[in-house]
Write a protein that holds these residues in place. Structure first.
Motif, PDB file in Angstrom:
ATOM      1  N   LEU A   1       6.055   1.231  -2.526  1.00 26.51           N
ATOM      2  CA  LEU A   1       5.669   1.811  -3.377  1.00 26.51           C
ATOM      3  C   LEU A   1       4.485   0.878  -4.179  1.00 26.51           C
ATOM      4  O   LEU A   1       3.543   1.219  -4.930  1.00 26.51           O
ATOM      5  CB  LEU A   1       6.544   2.445  -4.555  1.00 26.51           C
ATOM      6  CG  LEU A   1       6.890   3.811  -4.091  1.00 26.51           C
ATOM      7  CD1 LEU A   1       7.936   4.391  -5.108  1.00 26.51           C
ATOM      8  CD2 LEU A   1       5.935   4.856  -3.929  1.00 26.51           C
ATOM      9  N   THR A   2       5.293  -0.525  -4.151  1.00 25.52           N
ATOM     10  CA  THR A   2       4.344  -1.573  -5.029  1.00 25.52           C
ATOM     11  C   THR A   2       3.105  -1.739  -4.295  1.00 25.52           C
ATOM     12  O   THR A   2       1.993  -2.040  -4.786  1.00 25.52           O
ATOM     13  CB  THR A   2       5.213  -2.934  -4.913  1.00 25.52           C
ATOM     14  OG1 THR A   2       6.498  -2.340  -5.492  1.00 25.52           O
ATOM     15  CG2 THR A   2       4.712  -3.863  -5.459  1.00 25.52           C
ATOM     16  N   LEU A   3       3.173  -1.604  -2.948  1.00 30.03           N
ATOM     17  CA  LEU A   3       1.800  -1.933  -2.427  1.00 30.03           C
ATOM     18  C   LEU A   3       0.846  -0.724  -2.249  1.00 30.03           C
ATOM     19  O   LEU A   3      -0.311  -0.544  -2.068  1.00 30.03           O
ATOM     20  CB  LEU A   3       2.153  -2.251  -0.670  1.00 30.03           C
ATOM     21  CG  LEU A   3       2.777  -3.544  -0.366  1.00 30.03           C
ATOM     22  CD1 LEU A   3       3.262  -3.657   1.082  1.00 30.03           C
ATOM     23  CD2 LEU A   3       2.085  -4.745  -0.834  1.00 30.03           C
ATOM     24  N   GLN A   4       1.572   0.361  -2.447  1.00 30.50           N
ATOM     25  CA  GLN A   4       0.835   1.709  -2.243  1.00 30.50           C
ATOM     26  C   GLN A   4      -0.459   1.850  -3.364  1.00 30.50           C
ATOM     27  O   GLN A   4      -1.394   2.185  -3.413  1.00 30.50           O
ATOM     28  CB  GLN A   4       1.608   2.988  -2.237  1.00 30.50           C
ATOM     29  CG  GLN A   4       0.753   4.337  -2.053  1.00 30.50           C
ATOM     30  CD  GLN A   4       0.347   4.267  -0.664  1.00 30.50           C
ATOM     31  OE1 GLN A   4       0.822   3.591   0.184  1.00 30.50           O
ATOM     32  NE2 GLN A   4      -0.433   5.355  -0.549  1.00 30.50           N
ATOM     33  N   LYS A   5       0.054   1.166  -4.620  1.00 30.19           N
ATOM     34  CA  LYS A   5      -0.960   1.303  -5.688  1.00 30.19           C
ATOM     35  C   LYS A   5      -2.240   0.724  -5.473  1.00 30.19           C
ATOM     36  O   LYS A   5      -3.186   1.332  -5.842  1.00 30.19           O
ATOM     37  CB  LYS A   5      -0.231   0.553  -7.067  1.00 30.19           C
ATOM     38  CG  LYS A   5      -1.167   0.827  -8.341  1.00 30.19           C
ATOM     39  CD  LYS A   5      -0.476   0.206  -9.470  1.00 30.19           C
ATOM     40  CE  LYS A   5      -1.279   0.273 -10.604  1.00 30.19           C
ATOM     41  NZ  LYS A   5      -0.472  -0.352 -11.963  1.00 30.19           N
TER      42      LYS A   5
END
Length: 985
Positions: free
Chosen positions: A39-43
């Protein structure tokens, strides 16, 4: 093969299900840890992806709108050209047929358009616009209204033709079109380059719509006559912006080069897109969006930097070609990131589903590879114990269960084979009995006649179909097969007996007869053999072919005889001609071949109709047959052509006597309905083997002789001679050389000067064709012009003359010589509908001045279809050239026609000039022609001037333009400089 029922275990009694639960818990714990990192990379990836989607959608919108604008502009230009062409086709001058209305206007409406003009401006010119545009709008309006809201033409005389019609029917009579923006932007002052122009967005009070218009000026002969316009409703333009599913909660804007936003489209909106006037801005949800539009319009080359004024949005803009507009797509970043919330939920659900799926798969694997296999084997044993011998599918894997399955399979197969063998023998017996019954029924109810005989061809059986077909009964049983045949086929029955003895089968056509009834059949006889190969019987199959035999007889009649006259046709005639040639070769007799062609048959056919023509052909056929001998052959070759073979002809005198007798058949008129017509025929005769002994040569000789008879005045006969053949060969040789001359450009143009005898100056030239062969032989025009005319080659040669003549004239004008050039047109050229187009193209390509070109046309070319001739002359006059009647006075001169022809010049034929001053009649004729031409304001030119007395006579009678050998022979261009005459400048 069948499957077996498998017993299944439920609940936690299965070890597979217990192991699957442990795996499920492990996967859920690992998935939660991995999801947090993802989720951290998805933003950041979401924001980059949404920006790319916005840019892609922006480019797509820009391409879509640019392409649509370009297509509409091209369609409007095409319609403008059509309007220009219809208005420039002829002079705008027509009778005023419309009456003003009470409001002082002239309005007219049809199903396609309406036109309007104030009564004060309604003239012959605008009346012509009413008529021409009405027809054109019927063709154009359905096409133009498919893409535009309006399509109209506004003339500088305040005339308008518009589709749909509502605007023209409601516009105020005092309306000034010159003050309208969509007229002013196309005037020569505002649009000197004459390019299509788009108007700013405006509000139309009549239609109550915001729109922009494409205005294109209309020029005729470099004169501004008005504009054509097409209106594009702004709502239609904005409706083309359709956001894709890849852009959530996205919006689109349209703004002009000043940053004024006049159109917007919102994702999943309920109402139509908002449209504002160019001077009133749409209220956007953020001031930064308006700042972005202002920044883009101010610095269109720095689109990426403009996005910094609205950091809370994902933004992209692109220009729209042709309109100086921009389209922008934007989306709020916080809305784009909203999707991550659902992504978190989806990720957790995904891990749970994956864990559950892995656990289920593990449980299924244990069940599939162990428990299920044992259950299948148990079920197969139970089925076999109940007597079910059908093979059960069991796996043969190389493990303990697989070996057990293989052993059981071998045992069940052995049991099944024993039982199956017994069943097959029972079924074979039943099938054999059923086939025998079907065969018996097939023979009895067959649609073909079937006869069974013994080995000596004595009848043992006749099926019902044959009995009904020939009307017989069982009385033929035990009779020989040939008792069914007709008496005239007895010799064939003997052939059948011999063929059967030698080859045991026979096939052919046979005529059956029973009492008074006869029937043609196709008969096939084949042997029936026993197990040892010995023949025990014969089977005879018969198919009714009576219809085919009747059709063959009809086909022979159609193949060899003319359906209309009953005479032999071309095919039969040529067969008889070949037989006659063979008899002549053997020395039995000579024969004559006659070719007939009815004179003026086409005129009778065209005036009285084809039915009358058919009746005439029948009557001619009957008359000819009545005058021929029994041994002669007559045939209709086609149309109005007949041919006769006269057998046993001793000499030409006998053939002449028969031909004269045949011509007497045409002396009595033929009554066709209410009309009596006189007929005659031209006959060509050739004698064989004196003239030729080959089929094609005889046909060719008779044809040549027939055409010579026509050339000698028709209604006569003519014998073939070698001179005719030589003339035809020479004509063919000239035709072939002409084609080669055209291909290799062997033609030259000579120029004979025209002299103004008042000052002995050269005012122009006449172009004359010369043919110079590669061996430097100059062939005179009299030898090849007639061949070129008859073959149609004169059209190519004539076009070449016009090209070369125009190039010559351009060179003379470039040297400062103000001269004219006369070019002769052939009849084939003049009757060519494409002639004006060809001349116009040549004038444009060569740059020749059309006012300096005169086309000479003979009187005979104008006296056929005078209406068509006048139309062709008017088309040529439209190009600006002059027209002259050549050899005036020698043809079918008619003053009533002459005053209708738009000619500029009369050319006195040399036959009237050559005997001046010796022939008083010629002098009076020439003087009369000169006087008539001057009264009709026509130039007059005398050709063939060869003496000083002729020059003096023409000067006294005010004919000052002359040409002839007295002044100069025709010369090549390079020789014109030797002339001692002053050239007009």
């Amino acid at each position: 093969m069948k499957d077996v029922n498998i017993a299944k275990l439920h609940g936690m009694y299965s070890l597979g299900q217990k192991f699957a639960l442990v795996v499920f818990l492990a996967i859920v714990i690992a998935g939660v840890a991995i999801g947090y990192v993802a989720l951290t990379l998805q933003k950041s990836m979401v924001l980059e992806h949404q920006q790319a989607v916005v840019e892609q959608q922006t480019r797509s919108f820009a391409r879509q709108l640019s392409h649509d604008i370009a297509q509409k502009q091209q369609k409007a230009i095409t319609a403008n050209l059509a309007v220009t062409r219809i208005l420039s086709a002829q002079q705008l001058n027509s009778k005023k047929r419309l009456s003003p209305l009470v409001d002082g206007s002239v309005r007219v409406q049809d199903n396609f358009s309406a036109a309007f003009i104030s009564a004060a401006n309604y003239t012959e010119r605008t009346a012509a616009m009413f008529e021409r545009t009405a027809t054109l709008w019927q063709e154009l309006s359905p096409l133009m209204l498919h893409d535009f809201f309006n399509f109209y033409f506004i003339a500088k005389e305040q005339f308008i033709r518009i589709s749909p019609a509502d605007w023209a029917m409601s516009v105020d009579v005092t309306h000034d079109f010159h003050a309208d923006n969509f007229y002013q932007i196309a005037t020569p002052e505002n649009n000197p380059v004459r390019q299509p122009r788009w108007t700013p967005v405006y509000y139309d009070a009549i239609w109550q719509k915001w729109m922009t218009s494409l205005i294109i000026p209309v020029y005729i002969d470099d004169e501004f006559v008005g504009v054509t316009g097409t209106d594009y409703v702004l709502n239609d333009l904005i409706d083309k912006l359709a956001l894709g599913n890849s852009l959530q909660q996205g919006h689109a804007l349209l703004f002009d080069e000043n940053g004024v936003v006049f159109g917007a489209l919102f994702h999943k909106q309920v109402q139509s897109p908002a449209i504002k006037a160019p001077d009133s801005r749409i209220q956007l949800e953020s001031a930064s969006l308006q700042a972005y539009a202002t920044q883009v319009s101010a610095k269109p080359k720095q689109l990426n930097q403009a996005a910094t004024v609205a950091p809370e949005y994902l933004l992209s803009a692109a220009p729209i070609s042709g309109l100086n507009w921009y389209v922008a797509v934007y989306n709020e970043k916080k809305r784009a990131l909203t999707a991550l919330q659902s992504f978190r939920r989806n990720l957790l659900i995904t891990f749970l589903i994956v864990a559950l799926a892995v656990a289920l798969v593990l449980q299924l694997v244990v069940h599939q590879f162990i428990l299920k296999r044992l259950n299948r084997l148990s079920g197969a044993i139970n089925r076999l114990s109940r007597g079910d011998l059908q093979k059960v599918v069991l796996d043969n894997k190389h493990d303990e269960i697989g070996l057990l399955n293989q052993a059981f399979g071998r045992m069940s197969e052995e049991i099944s084979e024993l039982v199956t063998g017994l069943n097959i023998r029972i079924e074979e017996k039943e099938v054999a009995e059923h086939s025998a019954r079907k065969l018996s029924k097939a023979v009895s109810f067959s649609s073909s006649g079937i006869v069974l005989t013994d080995e000596r061809l004595n009848i043992e059986y006749i099926n019902p179909f044959l009995t009904e077909m020939i009307g017989s009964n069982n009385e033929q049983l035990q009779q020989p097969l040939h008792s069914l045949f007709a008496d005239e086929m007895r010799h064939v029955s003997e052939e059948i007996t011999g063929t059967i003895s030698a080859r045991q089968h026979w096939r052919g056509d046979m005529l059956l007869q029973h009492q008074d009834r006869q029937l043609w059949v196709s008969l096939a006889i084949a042997p029936i053999r026993d197990e040892k190969g010995s023949i025990t019987n014969y089977v005879c199959a018969m198919q009714d072919i009576s219809f085919i035999k009747q059709s063959q007889k009809k086909m022979e009649q159609l193949a060899y005889y003319d359906a209309l006259t009953g005479l032999a046709n071309r095919s039969y005639f040529r067969d008889q001609l070949r037989k006659a040639i063979a008899m002549a070769h053997r020395g039995y007799y000579n024969f004559a071949l006659l070719y007939f062609d009815l004179d003026e048959f086409k005129r009778i056919n065209d005036t009285l109709g084809h039915d009358a023509g058919d009746e005439l052909l029948k009557e001619v056929s009957n008359r000819l047959m009545a005058r021929l001998r029994e041994e002669d052959t007559i045939a209709r070759l086609g149309g109005d052509e007949f041919a006769v073979i006269l057998s046993g002809i001793k000499d030409r005198a006998q053939a002449s006597a028969i031909a004269a007798n045949l011509q007497q058949a045409f002396s009595t008129p033929v009554k066709l309905g209410q009309h009596e017509v006189s007929i005659s025929a031209s006959i060509g005769i050739t004698i064989a083997p004196e003239d030729a002994s080959e089929e094609e040569l005889l046909l060719k000789h008779a044809d040549l002789a027939m055409y010579e008879a026509k050339a000698r005045g028709k209604n006569t006969f003519h014998f073939f001679s070698q001179d005719l053949n030589d003339a035809a060969n020479e004509r063919l040789l000239i035709e072939n050389k002409l084609r080669e001359a055209i291909r290799e450009q062997q033609f030259l143009l000579y120029y004979q000067p025209k002299i103004d005898i008042r000052n002995n100056s050269i005012t122009g030239y006449e172009a004359l064709l010369r043919w110079l062969t590669p061996d430097n032989i100059l062939i005179p025009p009299l030898r090849f012009i007639s061949v070129a005319e008859s073959t149609g080659l004169i059209v190519q040669i004539g076009e070449w003359i016009i090209w070369e003549g125009c190039r010559f004239l351009t060179r003379q004008h470039s040297r400062g010589h103000n001269v004219t050039l006369s070019i002769n047109l052939s009849a084939r050229q003049f009757n060519d509908d494409n002639l004006p187009e060809i001349i116009e193209r040549i004038l444009i390509r060569t740059g020749a001045n059309p006012a300096s070109i005169t086309f000479e046309i003979t009187e005979s070319m104008l006296m056929g279809d005078t209406d068509a001739a006048i139309n062709q002359l008017n088309q040529l006059k439209r190009l600006g050239v002059s027209l002259s009647i050549d050899d005036f006075g020698t043809g079918y001169s008619s003053l009533s026609y002459l005053k209708r022809f738009p000619v500029d010049e009369l050319k006195i034929d040399r036959s009237f000039v050559k005997d001046i001053p010796d022939d008083r009649n010629d002098m009076n004729i020439v003087a009369a022609i000169i006087a008539m031409a001057q009264k009709m304001n026509l130039r007059v030119v005398a050709e063939g001037v060869e003496t000083a007395e002729q020059v003096e006579f023409l000067r006294r009678n005010a004919c000052y333009q002359v040409q002839g050998y007295y002044f100069s022979t025709p010369l090549a261009e390079q020789e014109l400089g030797r002339l001692n005459y002053v050239i007009n400048r």
